[in-house]
Design a protein around this motif. Structure first.
Motif, PDB file in Angstrom:
ATOM      1  N   LEU A 122      16.508   0.062   0.142  1.00 26.52           N
ATOM      2  CA  LEU A 122      15.155   0.664   0.376  1.00 26.52           C
ATOM      3  C   LEU A 122      14.409   0.135   2.020  1.00 26.52           C
ATOM      4  CD1 LEU A 122      13.397   1.629  -1.122  1.00 26.52           C
ATOM      5  CD2 LEU A 122      12.335  -1.211  -2.094  1.00 26.52           C
ATOM      6  N   SER A 123      13.470   1.439   2.493  1.00 25.14           N
ATOM      7  CA  SER A 123      13.212   1.105   3.586  1.00 25.14           C
ATOM      8  C   SER A 123      11.344   1.838   3.853  1.00 25.14           C
ATOM      9  CB  SER A 123      13.662   1.831   4.828  1.00 25.14           C
ATOM     10  OG  SER A 123      14.228   3.163   4.103  1.00 25.14           O
ATOM     11  N   TYR A 124      11.099   2.213   5.004  1.00 27.76           N
ATOM     12  CA  TYR A 124       9.723   2.745   4.504  1.00 27.76           C
ATOM     13  C   TYR A 124      10.063   4.222   5.702  1.00 27.76           C
ATOM     14  CZ  TYR A 124       6.495  -1.329   2.935  1.00 27.76           C
ATOM     15  OH  TYR A 124       5.952  -2.265   2.545  1.00 27.76           O
ATOM     16  N   ASP A 125       9.289   5.169   5.978  1.00 31.39           N
ATOM     17  CA  ASP A 125       9.332   6.520   6.034  1.00 31.39           C
ATOM     18  C   ASP A 125       8.647   6.490   7.393  1.00 31.39           C
ATOM     19  OD1 ASP A 125       6.970   6.768   5.625  1.00 31.39           O
ATOM     20  OD2 ASP A 125       6.525   8.483   5.728  1.00 31.39           O
ATOM     21  N   ARG A 126       8.542   5.082   8.234  1.00 29.15           N
ATOM     22  CA  ARG A 126       8.132   5.400   9.646  1.00 29.15           C
ATOM     23  C   ARG A 126       8.361   3.197   9.670  1.00 29.15           C
ATOM     24  NH1 ARG A 126       2.304   7.814   9.080  1.00 29.15           N
ATOM     25  NH2 ARG A 126       3.673   8.604   7.556  1.00 29.15           N
ATOM     26  N   ASP A 127       8.233   3.070  10.983  1.00 24.03           N
ATOM     27  CA  ASP A 127       7.904   1.728  11.382  1.00 24.03           C
ATOM     28  C   ASP A 127       6.242   1.219  10.902  1.00 24.03           C
ATOM     29  OD1 ASP A 127      10.434   1.705  12.347  1.00 24.03           O
ATOM     30  OD2 ASP A 127       9.627   2.082  14.516  1.00 24.03           O
ATOM     31  N   ILE A 128       6.682   0.327  10.448  1.00 24.68           N
ATOM     32  CA  ILE A 128       5.155   0.020  10.320  1.00 24.68           C
ATOM     33  C   ILE A 128       4.080  -1.426  11.386  1.00 24.68           C
ATOM     34  CG2 ILE A 128       4.820   1.040   7.664  1.00 24.68           C
ATOM     35  CD1 ILE A 128       5.460  -2.245   6.488  1.00 24.68           C
ATOM     36  N   HIS A 129       3.370  -1.878  10.995  1.00 26.86           N
ATOM     37  CA  HIS A 129       2.332  -2.275  11.593  1.00 26.86           C
ATOM     38  C   HIS A 129       2.235  -3.624  11.300  1.00 26.86           C
ATOM     39  CE1 HIS A 129       0.379  -4.762  14.901  1.00 26.86           C
ATOM     40  NE2 HIS A 129      -0.747  -4.669  14.384  1.00 26.86           N
ATOM     41  N   GLU A 177      -2.151  -0.818   7.314  1.00 25.84           N
ATOM     42  CA  GLU A 177      -3.351   0.018   7.308  1.00 25.84           C
ATOM     43  C   GLU A 177      -2.827   1.762   7.893  1.00 25.84           C
ATOM     44  OE1 GLU A 177      -6.735  -0.084   7.804  1.00 25.84           O
ATOM     45  OE2 GLU A 177      -6.737  -2.175   7.964  1.00 25.84           O
ATOM     46  N   GLU A 178      -1.578   1.153   7.433  1.00 28.29           N
ATOM     47  CA  GLU A 178      -1.167   3.256   7.393  1.00 28.29           C
ATOM     48  C   GLU A 178       0.309   3.678   6.559  1.00 28.29           C
ATOM     49  OE1 GLU A 178       2.712   2.601  10.915  1.00 28.29           O
ATOM     50  OE2 GLU A 178       1.866   0.401  10.698  1.00 28.29           O
ATOM     51  N   ARG A 179      -0.417   4.953   6.238  1.00 28.66           N
ATOM     52  CA  ARG A 179       0.186   5.479   5.175  1.00 28.66           C
ATOM     53  C   ARG A 179       1.502   5.740   5.026  1.00 28.66           C
ATOM     54  NH1 ARG A 179      -0.448  12.334   4.039  1.00 28.66           N
ATOM     55  NH2 ARG A 179       1.291  11.767   1.996  1.00 28.66           N
ATOM     56  N   ALA A 180       2.198   4.804   4.721  1.00 28.39           N
ATOM     57  CA  ALA A 180       3.740   4.578   4.635  1.00 28.39           C
ATOM     58  C   ALA A 180       4.147   4.918   2.838  1.00 28.39           C
ATOM     59  CB  ALA A 180       4.331   2.693   4.006  1.00 28.39           C
ATOM     60  N   GLU A 181       5.369   5.416   3.352  1.00 25.70           N
ATOM     61  CA  GLU A 181       6.155   5.827   2.095  1.00 25.70           C
ATOM     62  C   GLU A 181       7.482   4.860   1.632  1.00 25.70           C
ATOM     63  OE1 GLU A 181       4.499   7.984  -0.070  1.00 25.70           O
ATOM     64  OE2 GLU A 181       2.867   8.989   1.161  1.00 25.70           O
ATOM     65  N   LEU A 182       7.723   4.750   0.765  1.00 23.65           N
ATOM     66  CA  LEU A 182       8.413   4.133   0.131  1.00 23.65           C
ATOM     67  C   LEU A 182       9.965   5.471   0.187  1.00 23.65           C
ATOM     68  CD1 LEU A 182       8.680   1.487  -2.540  1.00 23.65           C
ATOM     69  CD2 LEU A 182       8.920   1.135  -0.142  1.00 23.65           C
ATOM     70  N   VAL A 196       0.593  -1.175   0.056  1.00 22.70           N
ATOM     71  CA  VAL A 196       0.050   0.187   0.102  1.00 22.70           C
ATOM     72  C   VAL A 196       0.837   1.447  -0.084  1.00 22.70           C
ATOM     73  CG1 VAL A 196      -1.972  -0.822   1.206  1.00 22.70           C
ATOM     74  CG2 VAL A 196       0.171  -0.599   2.776  1.00 22.70           C
ATOM     75  N   SER A 197       1.725   0.782  -0.830  1.00 17.97           N
ATOM     76  CA  SER A 197       3.033   2.629  -0.762  1.00 17.97           C
ATOM     77  C   SER A 197       2.983   3.553  -2.293  1.00 17.97           C
ATOM     78  CB  SER A 197       4.592   1.783  -0.755  1.00 17.97           C
ATOM     79  OG  SER A 197       4.506   0.958  -1.434  1.00 17.97           O
ATOM     80  N   ASP A 198       1.507   2.730  -2.802  1.00 19.51           N
ATOM     81  CA  ASP A 198       1.294   3.517  -4.164  1.00 19.51           C
ATOM     82  C   ASP A 198       1.546   4.830  -3.867  1.00 19.51           C
ATOM     83  OD1 ASP A 198       1.129   3.970  -7.022  1.00 19.51           O
ATOM     84  OD2 ASP A 198      -0.724   2.733  -7.043  1.00 19.51           O
ATOM     85  N   ASP A 199       2.023   5.783  -4.896  1.00 23.53           N
ATOM     86  CA  ASP A 199       1.987   7.760  -4.018  1.00 23.53           C
ATOM     87  C   ASP A 199       1.900   7.975  -5.787  1.00 23.53           C
ATOM     88  OD1 ASP A 199       4.030   7.315  -5.436  1.00 23.53           O
ATOM     89  OD2 ASP A 199       5.643   8.841  -4.039  1.00 23.53           O
TER      90      ASP A 199
END
Length: 318
Positions: free
Chosen positions: A158-165, A126-131, A33-36
């Motif tokens: 490659l990572s996310y901009d936050r820790d995702i659950h 469920e989080e608004r995560a960004e690559l 769910v990281s598409d932008d």
């Protein structure tokens, strides 16, 4: 009934699922769910929600309803002066359902019920995560899926901009799976987003289910230029920790040279070649068959043939 967990995103995943739904399998699909980009990116920004685009496509590919309903959900508003311009109806519905139901998981569950879908569709988070892509030498960062895709050659991590659950439903599906599949799709922006989530990798390492990679048919310009099947497998293995890809399903039929030339000249794409020896050196078994078709001059996986080979593999490994 055998339980299959499919990780992916994009059109390759949708094609695969449209075939799998025809077989007696319990399929759980986990969507990045990281598409932008496009409509998804606009809704993600405006409503502070995870990306809904790929989940919407997957829901339609698994739907068991009349064609007119599918066409309605696929419809994109065409008036360039409208705030709805370029938004497909399915994305608008999912956005509304997130507000009504409280989560993308519950929104997808409701859509599954009205679309008569056999199986479960889950967002990775469920989080608004960004690559975020990072060049360790220059310390430069590339934020968002579109930017990452355009700069893969400059990215070392490659990572996310936050820790995702990662939700318990995703973990439970992995732990109970008889087969884990990584679908065709953009390697770095549709598949790896699952494997940079530590909880996913940890759960995969605990299960004994075999891991299958359904190989892409063509390369992705800027991401996988010049990649063979083994190159894809190496990247996946590098992110799987102690586990590795156990089996690869790949096309072995010759694609019309006119079509392949057109892909190269107009899109910069080449065919992903099955380099058997290199794949076997990586410890993966190979299932190969004629699993491509041409639809409107586009190279696609044959949904039925591809799904049949997966089903047959599951039956053979009982």
């Amino acid at each position: 009934m055998k339980k299959v967990v499919v990780f992916g995103g994009g059109s390759g995943l949708s094609c695969l699922l449209s075939g799998l739904k025809l077989f007696p399998l319990e399929v759980t699909t986990v969507i990045a769910v990281s598409d932008d980009g496009s409509s998804t990116g606009v809704l993600k920004e405006e409503f502070d929600i995870p990306a809904v685009g790929d989940i919407g496509k997957v829901l339609l590919s698994m739907a068991n309803v009349d064609d007119d309903f599918v066409k309605l959900l696929s419809y994109r508003f065409k008036n360039e002066g409208s705030t709805l311009y370029n938004h497909p109806v399915r994305n608008i519905l999912l956005t509304a359902l997130i507000d009504l139901k409280g989560s993308l998981t519950d929104a997808a569950k409701y859509m599954c019920s009205i679309l008569n879908i056999k199986g479960e569709v889950l967002p990775l988070t469920e989080e608004r995560a960004e690559l975020v892509g990072r060049n360790e030498e220059t310390k430069e960062e590339y934020f968002g899926e579109v930017s990452v895709s355009q700069n893969i050659k400059n990215i070392s991590t490659l990572s996310y901009d936050r820790d995702i659950h990662i939700g318990n439903k995703v973990k439970k599906a992995i732990s109970g799976a008889d087969l884990i599949i990584f679908s065709p799709g953009s390697l770095y922006t549709s598949i790896l987003p699952h494997l940079i989530a530590e909880d996913v990798v940890n759960e995969i390492q605990r299960t004994k289910a075999p891991i299958m990679y359904v190989s892409n048919l063509v390369t992705q310009p800027g991401e996988t230029d010049g990649y063979n099947v083994s190159d894809h497998v190496k990247v996946l293995n590098d992110h799987l920790g102690a586990r590795k890809i156990d089996v690869v399903l790949s096309n072995n039929a010759v694609i019309n040279p006119r079509i392949t030339r057109k892909y190269l000249e107009t899109e910069g794409k080449t065919m992903v070649e099955l380099d058997r020896n290199n794949v076997m050196t990586l410890g993966a078994d190979i299932i190969e068959d004629d699993i491509f078709c041409i639809e409107d001059e586009k190279i696609r996986h044959k949904a039925l043939n591809t799904a049949y080979r997966i089903f047959a593999y599951l039956m053979d490994t009982q």
